[in-house]
Enzyme design. Sequence first.
Site, PDB file in Angstrom:
ATOM      1  N   LYS A 107      38.919  34.430  74.259  1.00 52.20           N
ATOM      2  CA  LYS A 107      40.293  34.210  74.705  1.00 52.20           C
ATOM      3  C   LYS A 107      40.753  35.357  75.605  1.00 52.20           C
ATOM      4  O   LYS A 107      41.444  35.141  76.604  1.00 52.20           O
ATOM      5  CB  LYS A 107      41.201  34.089  73.488  1.00 52.20           C
ATOM      6  N   ARG A 108      40.371  36.574  75.278  1.00 52.88           N
ATOM      7  CA  ARG A 108      40.838  37.712  76.072  1.00 52.88           C
ATOM      8  C   ARG A 108      40.227  37.763  77.461  1.00 52.88           C
ATOM      9  O   ARG A 108      40.685  38.503  78.324  1.00 52.88           O
ATOM     10  CB  ARG A 108      40.591  39.020  75.328  1.00 52.88           C
TER      11      ARG A 108
END
Length: 494
Positions: free
Chosen positions: A261-262
């Site tokens: 996600k990052r």
Amino acid sequence: MDFFEQMEARIPVGGVRTRFAPSPTGYMHIGNLRTALYTWLIARSNGGTFILRIEDTDQGRYVEGAVDVIYNTMSRCGLTHDEGPDVGGPVGPYIQSERRDLYGKYAELLVRRGGAYHCFCQKQDEEPAEGKAIVKHVCACPSLSEAEVRARIDAGEPYVIRQRIPQEGSTTFHDASFGDITVDNSELEDQILLKSDGLPTYNFANVIDDHLMGITHVVRGSEYLSSAPKYNLLYEAFGWDIPTYVHCSPVMRDAQHKMSKRHGDPSFEDLIAQGFLTEAVINYVALLGWSPRGELSEREFFTLDELAEVFDIGGISKSPAVFDIVKLRWMNAEYIKKLDPEAFYAMAEPWLRQAISNPAIDLRAVSTLIQPRCEILSEIPEKVDFLQALPEYDPAMYVHKKSKTNLENSLASLEAAVPMLEAQEDWSNDALYAALSELAQNLGVKNSVVLWPVRVAVSGRQSTPGGATDLCALLGKEEALSRLRSGIELLRSL
């Protein structure tokens, strides 16, 4: 009957029981969704029970509202659970923080059975991260006498409880995907089971909860392969049956990097927000690391019910799966094409209204044109916004080698089309196409030499949902003629 006998008596016997045990960290990434899906499919394909368990003991990662995200995602995907926090069941509670008292009792039981020990070493209250090199914890605590341990506890000295790993020999475990794996015990860490605050570590809580809930199959990522021997030693120390392990290789962004996600990789919620259909996402995720076998080996499209019929653990691959957004877009487009037109319009209408506010434009007609040309719903506004207002465009668009149009014959076609269309009473698509086709015949050119410049003039686009006469019919006579006259002015100004 003592406490432990009562707990054992609650465990369901017989049948396949699987669990999905997410942490409430705020969103459902693709790897989580795949784990949930495979776990659900194993239960359903075997007529078993699927359990939802919330693992919320890591309060540092807890995100407010994340439990609702889990419930909503599972419900939207059709992954209904038979037991869980919201529906109850015979082996609850199904929220880990509500089971806190259990872990301390089982940790002390393990100490009495020789499988664990009290460790009073300071600053050792964390587990090494998965995948990190293990630095063996060595201390004198394992050899402390029972009296010494009791005296230090009574004195209020903080402690953790660590697993007692045998110093000699090896531990072998079987995985449904990777087969038999043997690890030397000397390579295993005396992992912390119970932290000084009384909360269990992830590994210990999983073993206790899985046993007490009668879990027969454990599905998880292959990054936990290194933990499996320690799990087995815990099961053996308690004298419990070991469940079937199903480790799944990671979902990758590319050949070298796991999805994250990052790093901007989409979660399930992101994909839905972008206009992917839930059914398409589920279908695609099922094939990320699993393939049907036999006569179905070449098949790509499955409903959830069909997956439940054909899924088998043997089809899970040991190789990492690469998440291909292009392939997912293609699959999503195929799902969109198969939708009932009314169902598609219900999905498309909010996106259409983002781009078109003109009440004269028939949104249902636009929806009919866009459906076979749409990959994801979020691309609808940019595909149709020209219907609201004609954008500025490059006159070079009137040149089209394939249709043999150029600036000169485009101008001639538009100049001939306008007076003919001004006299046109029937403004339906079929009537307009017939009229422009007749015009091309009268001019002695191919249909495309007339239709292409009309399409450019009314849309300002090279790619449109529908052809020239589709767009003219949508815009209405007055607006279409206005745009055609603007096209003539543009070409004359060159």
